[in-house]
Design a protein around this motif. Structure first.
Motif, PDB file in Angstrom:
ATOM      1  N   PHE A 226       0.699  -1.262  -0.127  1.00 21.64           N
ATOM      2  CA  PHE A 226       0.205   0.010  -0.023  1.00 21.64           C
ATOM      3  C   PHE A 226       1.021   1.178   0.055  1.00 21.64           C
ATOM      4  O   PHE A 226       0.397   2.279  -0.604  1.00 21.64           O
ATOM      5  N   GLU A 227       1.924   1.083   0.449  1.00 22.20           N
ATOM      6  CA  GLU A 227       2.912   2.470   0.594  1.00 22.20           C
ATOM      7  C   GLU A 227       3.275   2.970  -0.748  1.00 22.20           C
ATOM      8  O   GLU A 227       3.319   4.078  -1.267  1.00 22.20           O
ATOM      9  N   ILE A 228       3.642   1.689  -1.489  1.00 27.23           N
ATOM     10  CA  ILE A 228       4.200   2.141  -2.913  1.00 27.23           C
ATOM     11  C   ILE A 228       3.130   2.512  -3.738  1.00 27.23           C
ATOM     12  O   ILE A 228       3.115   3.399  -4.586  1.00 27.23           O
ATOM     13  N   ALA A 229       1.884   1.801  -3.451  1.00 22.17           N
ATOM     14  CA  ALA A 229       0.817   2.113  -4.562  1.00 22.17           C
ATOM     15  C   ALA A 229       0.374   3.659  -3.909  1.00 22.17           C
ATOM     16  O   ALA A 229      -0.034   4.326  -5.102  1.00 22.17           O
ATOM     17  N   MET A 230       0.404   4.120  -2.800  1.00 28.11           N
ATOM     18  CA  MET A 230       0.185   5.521  -2.511  1.00 28.11           C
ATOM     19  C   MET A 230       1.112   6.288  -3.049  1.00 28.11           C
ATOM     20  O   MET A 230       0.958   7.590  -3.673  1.00 28.11           O
ATOM     21  N   GLU A 231       2.429   5.987  -3.249  1.00 25.54           N
ATOM     22  CA  GLU A 231       3.500   6.792  -3.850  1.00 25.54           C
ATOM     23  C   GLU A 231       3.126   7.120  -5.331  1.00 25.54           C
ATOM     24  O   GLU A 231       3.258   8.156  -5.878  1.00 25.54           O
ATOM     25  N   LYS A 249      -8.870   6.549  -4.774  1.00 25.96           N
ATOM     26  CA  LYS A 249      -8.014   5.256  -4.684  1.00 25.96           C
ATOM     27  C   LYS A 249      -7.251   5.432  -3.170  1.00 25.96           C
ATOM     28  O   LYS A 249      -7.144   4.297  -2.612  1.00 25.96           O
ATOM     29  N   ILE A 250      -6.585   6.483  -2.824  1.00 22.57           N
ATOM     30  CA  ILE A 250      -5.817   6.606  -1.561  1.00 22.57           C
ATOM     31  C   ILE A 250      -6.929   6.590  -0.557  1.00 22.57           C
ATOM     32  O   ILE A 250      -6.857   6.018   0.456  1.00 22.57           O
ATOM     33  N   GLY A 251      -7.984   7.395  -0.638  1.00 17.14           N
ATOM     34  CA  GLY A 251      -9.113   7.123   0.320  1.00 17.14           C
ATOM     35  C   GLY A 251      -9.578   5.873   0.571  1.00 17.14           C
ATOM     36  O   GLY A 251      -9.881   5.208   1.706  1.00 17.14           O
ATOM     37  N   GLN A 252      -9.769   4.870  -0.586  1.00 20.35           N
ATOM     38  CA  GLN A 252     -10.137   3.520  -0.388  1.00 20.35           C
ATOM     39  C   GLN A 252      -9.030   2.626   0.469  1.00 20.35           C
ATOM     40  O   GLN A 252      -9.352   1.777   1.015  1.00 20.35           O
ATOM     41  N   ILE A 253      -7.690   3.078   0.227  1.00 18.22           N
ATOM     42  CA  ILE A 253      -6.594   2.261   0.828  1.00 18.22           C
ATOM     43  C   ILE A 253      -6.904   2.482   2.552  1.00 18.22           C
ATOM     44  O   ILE A 253      -6.829   1.532   3.172  1.00 18.22           O
ATOM     45  N   TYR A 254      -7.101   3.826   2.743  1.00 16.91           N
ATOM     46  CA  TYR A 254      -7.248   4.134   4.192  1.00 16.91           C
ATOM     47  C   TYR A 254      -8.575   3.531   4.669  1.00 16.91           C
ATOM     48  O   TYR A 254      -8.728   2.827   5.824  1.00 16.91           O
ATOM     49  N   TYR A 255      -9.639   3.419   3.946  1.00 15.05           N
ATOM     50  CA  TYR A 255     -10.878   2.853   4.296  1.00 15.05           C
ATOM     51  C   TYR A 255     -10.739   1.312   4.583  1.00 15.05           C
ATOM     52  O   TYR A 255     -11.176   0.909   5.642  1.00 15.05           O
ATOM     53  N   TYR A 267     -11.358  11.651   0.344  1.00 10.45           N
ATOM     54  CA  TYR A 267     -12.715  11.606  -0.253  1.00 10.45           C
ATOM     55  C   TYR A 267     -13.058  12.846  -0.400  1.00 10.45           C
ATOM     56  O   TYR A 267     -13.583  13.313  -1.522  1.00 10.45           O
ATOM     57  N   GLY A 268     -12.827  13.740   0.721  1.00 13.22           N
ATOM     58  CA  GLY A 268     -13.127  15.215   0.614  1.00 13.22           C
ATOM     59  C   GLY A 268     -12.359  16.031  -0.346  1.00 13.22           C
ATOM     60  O   GLY A 268     -12.867  16.909  -1.203  1.00 13.22           O
ATOM     61  N   ASN A 278     -20.326   9.849  -8.210  1.00 14.21           N
ATOM     62  CA  ASN A 278     -21.317   9.016  -7.752  1.00 14.21           C
ATOM     63  C   ASN A 278     -20.326   7.851  -7.111  1.00 14.21           C
ATOM     64  O   ASN A 278     -20.691   7.429  -5.918  1.00 14.21           O
ATOM     65  N   ILE A 279     -19.049   7.596  -7.493  1.00 12.85           N
ATOM     66  CA  ILE A 279     -18.361   6.860  -6.605  1.00 12.85           C
ATOM     67  C   ILE A 279     -17.483   7.241  -5.351  1.00 12.85           C
ATOM     68  O   ILE A 279     -17.959   6.632  -4.190  1.00 12.85           O
ATOM     69  N   VAL A 280     -17.286   8.562  -5.326  1.00 14.83           N
ATOM     70  CA  VAL A 280     -16.838   9.104  -3.957  1.00 14.83           C
ATOM     71  C   VAL A 280     -17.915   9.198  -2.982  1.00 14.83           C
ATOM     72  O   VAL A 280     -17.809   9.257  -2.059  1.00 14.83           O
ATOM     73  N   ASN A 281     -18.958  10.001  -3.609  1.00 18.43           N
ATOM     74  CA  ASN A 281     -20.327  10.061  -2.683  1.00 18.43           C
ATOM     75  C   ASN A 281     -20.635   8.599  -2.197  1.00 18.43           C
ATOM     76  O   ASN A 281     -21.109   8.337  -1.094  1.00 18.43           O
TER      77      ASN A 281
END
Length: 320
Positions: A226-231, A249-255, A267-268, A278-281
């Motif tokens: 996940f760290e490399i993904a976020m990079e 996508k970063i929000g989903q990793i944290y979720y 997400y904000g 629609n995905i973010v909401n």
């Protein structure tokens, strides 16, 4: 006698004038209509109104004003409207007088669009034949190499697709698109390591390769790194801060890690780009649902559902 002769000549000229007047008027009027129809047809075609463009191109052809451009644009209009056979027929008429790479490509493209609709190997093969003819006539045709690859991809022949994408690499300076396309074929085969190799090559060729950064983020997310993904997602944001996908996508990793505070933060940030995404909401609705905040969850699920998110609709039907 001389007076009579002059009088007769004058009368003859006058009669001839009145005979020719409607002919001249008709000819000028016809030319005017041709120019007007051409303008209307081309204008609608450029704006993507293929129904209207086809009407006026058909008028031009009926008036005998069907040059190569008119027939080609008429064919494209037919293909865009889903009348593939009629489009192909128009293009084959052009081919009789204009044996060009572009016409062969256009016919191949029309067969490709038809093949996707009817899911026919025979029609895919026809598309391949015409696109190959276009490449024979123009060996620098990037569109041709790309289309050959796309057709083989659609036929699930990924090795063959890569052959054509590699041919394009040898003649194009900015190679990122075709490195990305090669990488995508490996993604389709779930060969994440090979895909990563070619996405990285695409970045080496052009460090503004947004698609590659996002794809690599997804690859490493699937590999649970996940760290490399976020990079990589953050590099995508650095490349284009207005592109919404890496934020959520970063929000989903944290979720997934149940770090709801950070998930909502990312997400904000995504909502600042598109408040009605629609995905973010939907994702924000899930965060509030998990935290037991029903009213807030319903609010975001409703926005997502209104914007066409099927999962949000299902969520509202089953739980609220």
């Amino acid at each position: 006698m001389k007076f009579d002769l002059n009088f007769k000549i004058s009368v003859a000229v006058t009669i001839l004038f009145f005979i020719l007047l409607p002919v001249v008027y008709f000819a000028k009027n016809k030319q005017y209509h041709k120019e007007l129809f051409q303008f209307i047809a081309d204008n609608n075609f450029s704006q993507g109104d293929y129904f209207e463009s086809s009407k006026y191109y058909r008028k031009l052809i009926a008036m005998g004003a069907g040059n190569e451009t008119v027939y080609t644009n008429m064919a494209v209009s037919m293909v865009k409207l889903g009348y593939y056979d009629r489009g192909i027929e128009y293009l084959k008429n052009v081919l009789k007088s204009a044996n060009t790479a572009q016409i062969y490509y256009s016919i191949g493209y029309a067969y490709f669009q038809k093949a996707q609709t009817v899911n026919s190997i025979a029609v895919f093969n026809k598309a391949l034949g015409y696109i190959n003819e276009s490449i024979i006539l123009d060996k620098q045709s990037i569109d041709g190499y790309r289309m050959m690859g796309r057709i083989f991809e659609r036929m699930q022949k990924f090795d063959r697709a890569r052959i054509w994408y590699n041919k394009a690499l040898s003649i194009i300076p900015d190679k990122r698109e075709f490195y990305n396309l090669i990488a995508y074929t490996y993604m389709q085969q779930n060969d994440l390591d090979s895909a990563a190799v070619f996405y990285k090559k695409g970045i080496e060729n052009n460090d503004k390769n947004l698609q590659a950064y996002c794809a690599l983020g997804e690859i490493y997310r699937q590999k649970s790194d996940f760290e490399i993904a976020m990079e990589y997602y953050k590099k995508a944001i650095d490349t284009d801060s207005g592109y919404i996908m890496p934020y959520y996508k970063i929000g989903q990793i944290y979720y997934d890690a149940k770090d709801y505070e950070q998930a909502l933060l990312w997400y904000g940030r995504a909502l600042l780009i598109d408040n009605n995404n629609n995905i973010v909401n939907y994702c924000i609705g899930k965060v509030y649902k998990d935290q037991g905040m029903k009213d807030k969850a319903v609010s975001y699920f409703k926005t997502a559902a209104y914007c066409g998110n099927d999962e949000a609709i299902k969520e509202l039907r089953e739980n609220y």
